[in-house]
Design a protein around this motif. Sequence first.
Motif, PDB file in Angstrom:
ATOM      1  N   TYR A  43       0.843  -1.207   0.000  1.00 23.04           N
ATOM      2  CA  TYR A  43       0.000   0.000   0.000  1.00 23.04           C
ATOM      3  C   TYR A  43       0.875   1.253   0.000  1.00 23.04           C
ATOM      4  O   TYR A  43       0.553   2.263  -0.631  1.00 23.04           O
ATOM      5  CB  TYR A  43      -0.957  -0.035   1.199  1.00 23.04           C
ATOM      6  N   ARG A  44       1.993   1.186   0.714  1.00 25.91           N
ATOM      7  CA  ARG A  44       2.912   2.321   0.750  1.00 25.91           C
ATOM      8  C   ARG A  44       3.529   2.582  -0.630  1.00 25.91           C
ATOM      9  O   ARG A  44       3.753   3.730  -1.014  1.00 25.91           O
ATOM     10  CB  ARG A  44       4.037   2.044   1.764  1.00 25.91           C
ATOM     11  N   THR A  45       3.811   1.523  -1.366  1.00 28.63           N
ATOM     12  CA  THR A  45       4.434   1.694  -2.684  1.00 28.63           C
ATOM     13  C   THR A  45       3.466   2.391  -3.640  1.00 28.63           C
ATOM     14  O   THR A  45       3.857   3.304  -4.373  1.00 28.63           O
ATOM     15  CB  THR A  45       4.888   0.327  -3.238  1.00 28.63           C
ATOM     16  N   ILE A 112      -7.955  -0.841  -5.370  1.00 27.00           N
ATOM     17  CA  ILE A 112      -6.540  -1.048  -5.034  1.00 27.00           C
ATOM     18  C   ILE A 112      -6.406  -2.245  -4.096  1.00 27.00           C
ATOM     19  O   ILE A 112      -5.522  -3.089  -4.253  1.00 27.00           O
ATOM     20  CB  ILE A 112      -5.930   0.231  -4.407  1.00 27.00           C
ATOM     21  N   ARG A 113      -7.316  -2.347  -3.151  1.00 30.87           N
ATOM     22  CA  ARG A 113      -7.282  -3.490  -2.229  1.00 30.87           C
ATOM     23  C   ARG A 113      -7.451  -4.793  -3.005  1.00 30.87           C
ATOM     24  O   ARG A 113      -6.745  -5.765  -2.782  1.00 30.87           O
ATOM     25  CB  ARG A 113      -8.354  -3.374  -1.145  1.00 30.87           C
ATOM     26  N   GLU A 114      -8.406  -4.811  -3.931  1.00 29.96           N
ATOM     27  CA  GLU A 114      -8.652  -6.020  -4.715  1.00 29.96           C
ATOM     28  C   GLU A 114      -7.382  -6.480  -5.422  1.00 29.96           C
ATOM     29  O   GLU A 114      -7.010  -7.651  -5.399  1.00 29.96           O
ATOM     30  CB  GLU A 114      -9.703  -5.713  -5.778  1.00 29.96           C
ATOM     31  N   ARG A 134      -3.409  -5.773   7.970  1.00 34.87           N
ATOM     32  CA  ARG A 134      -4.582  -5.393   8.764  1.00 34.87           C
ATOM     33  C   ARG A 134      -5.745  -6.360   8.550  1.00 34.87           C
ATOM     34  O   ARG A 134      -6.605  -6.502   9.400  1.00 34.87           O
ATOM     35  CB  ARG A 134      -5.083  -3.989   8.345  1.00 34.87           C
ATOM     36  N   ASP A 135      -5.765  -7.002   7.374  1.00 30.28           N
ATOM     37  CA  ASP A 135      -6.916  -7.832   6.996  1.00 30.28           C
ATOM     38  C   ASP A 135      -6.475  -9.218   6.553  1.00 30.28           C
ATOM     39  O   ASP A 135      -7.159  -9.871   5.782  1.00 30.28           O
ATOM     40  CB  ASP A 135      -7.672  -7.153   5.840  1.00 30.28           C
ATOM     41  N   ILE A 136      -5.320  -9.650   7.026  1.00 31.54           N
ATOM     42  CA  ILE A 136      -4.785 -10.932   6.539  1.00 31.54           C
ATOM     43  C   ILE A 136      -5.624 -12.097   7.078  1.00 31.54           C
ATOM     44  O   ILE A 136      -6.092 -12.942   6.317  1.00 31.54           O
ATOM     45  CB  ILE A 136      -3.289 -11.106   6.910  1.00 31.54           C
ATOM     46  N   GLU A 190     -12.330   2.201  10.912  1.00 31.94           N
ATOM     47  CA  GLU A 190     -13.681   2.674  10.562  1.00 31.94           C
ATOM     48  C   GLU A 190     -13.971   2.665   9.067  1.00 31.94           C
ATOM     49  O   GLU A 190     -15.072   2.989   8.655  1.00 31.94           O
ATOM     50  CB  GLU A 190     -13.886   4.097  11.108  1.00 31.94           C
ATOM     51  N   ARG A 191     -12.958   2.308   8.262  1.00 30.78           N
ATOM     52  CA  ARG A 191     -13.207   2.333   6.820  1.00 30.78           C
ATOM     53  C   ARG A 191     -14.188   1.213   6.424  1.00 30.78           C
ATOM     54  O   ARG A 191     -14.314   0.211   7.139  1.00 30.78           O
ATOM     55  CB  ARG A 191     -11.893   2.225   6.047  1.00 30.78           C
ATOM     56  N   ASP A 192     -14.846   1.419   5.282  1.00 29.42           N
ATOM     57  CA  ASP A 192     -15.873   0.473   4.854  1.00 29.42           C
ATOM     58  C   ASP A 192     -15.282  -0.849   4.360  1.00 29.42           C
ATOM     59  O   ASP A 192     -15.802  -1.920   4.617  1.00 29.42           O
ATOM     60  CB  ASP A 192     -16.718   1.080   3.719  1.00 29.42           C
TER      61      ASP A 192
HETATM   62  O1   DC Z   1       1.743  -1.511   8.407  1.00 27.88           O
HETATM   63  P1   DC Z   1       1.971  -0.174   7.708  1.00 27.88           P
HETATM   64  O2   DC Z   1       2.005   0.981   8.649  1.00 27.88           O
HETATM   65  O3   DC Z   1       3.141  -0.182   6.798  1.00 27.88           O
HETATM   66  O4   DC Z   1       0.662   0.004   6.789  1.00 27.88           O
HETATM   67  C1   DC Z   1       0.501   1.108   5.953  1.00 27.88           C
HETATM   68  C2   DC Z   1      -0.975   1.408   5.719  1.00 27.88           C
HETATM   69  O5   DC Z   1      -1.573   0.429   4.892  1.00 27.88           O
HETATM   70  C3   DC Z   1      -1.839   1.518   6.968  1.00 27.88           C
HETATM   71  O6   DC Z   1      -2.554   2.740   6.931  1.00 27.88           O
HETATM   72  C4   DC Z   1      -2.813   0.395   6.890  1.00 27.88           C
HETATM   73  C5   DC Z   1      -2.771  -0.042   5.463  1.00 27.88           C
HETATM   74  N1   DC Z   1      -2.815  -1.492   5.319  1.00 27.88           N
HETATM   75  C6   DC Z   1      -4.021  -2.076   5.018  1.00 27.88           C
HETATM   76  O7   DC Z   1      -5.027  -1.377   4.928  1.00 27.88           O
HETATM   77  N2   DC Z   1      -4.095  -3.416   4.821  1.00 27.88           N
HETATM   78  C7   DC Z   1      -3.008  -4.181   4.939  1.00 27.88           C
HETATM   79  N3   DC Z   1      -3.106  -5.497   4.748  1.00 27.88           N
HETATM   80  C8   DC Z   1      -1.762  -3.598   5.274  1.00 27.88           C
HETATM   81  C9   DC Z   1      -1.698  -2.242   5.470  1.00 27.88           C
END
Ligand code: DC
Length: 229
Positions: A43-45, A112-114, A134-136, A190-192
């Motif tokens: 996500y950072r990239t 982007i998530r997809e 966060r959602d693994i 809180e995101r959807d």
């Molecule tokens: O773990 P990090 O701080 O490098 O994560 C960066 C951002 O990406 C953070 O705002 C949460 C998001 N993220 C996410 O939504 N889902 C993931 N599987 C990993 C990170």
Amino acid sequence: MNWPTTAKINVAIDGPAGAGKSTVARKVAEMLGYIYVDTGAMYRTVTLKAIREGADLNNSAELARIAERLDVRLVPEPGGQRVLMDGEDVTEPIRSQAVTGAVSRVAAVPAIRELLVRLQREIAASRGVVMDGRDIGTNVLPDAEVKVFMTASVRIRAERRWNEVKDREPSTSIESLAEAIAERDKTDSERDVSPLRQADDAVLLDTSHMSADEAAERIVGMCRRALEV
Ligand code: DC
């Protein structure tokens, strides 16, 4: 120590920013001889690319187009991974404050998530992966054999982050980091799409008063038990 069996499992480590996930996940991967996958780096990239292209960070369609064109690669190396953005090593620049401040918005874009979740599942398909994010446990790898939800108090998390960035960004204060962390927790929970939450079958690990080695030992213990059954 490499694991004395050919059976491999997947390990999902989720939790809020600064809970120690990446340090611990890296150690667990090393102890098991597994591959470490830092999904936040992906996500950072995308965020770094969007910033460099001067994209409007409130325009989801524009962000999604940037992500589609982008080649993100995680290259495992001893003790961690390098991150490549269209072939360029961006392991360091993706940790900048500019990226950290904007990444939540990028991570909230469903397209982007997809895209990134698909990539994450491909990487984990042959198992033997320790993946943090966060959602693994809830979404990316719901069938991971070991799931951990790692947390720590906001103050402790801010102190840890400060120790990481103080040399690079000496003007940063612990207080400002604590505020940013609390803000990011809120946006992420809180995101959807795929909000940050503990999977029902995840083990809660509070690392506020635990060393990274101790946390890693505990998770390896869980893996040992999962491999025994
Ligand atoms: O773990 P990090 O701080 O490098 O994560 C960066 C951002 O990406 C953070 O705002 C949460 C998001 N993220 C996410 O939504 N889902 C993931 N599987 C990993 C990170």
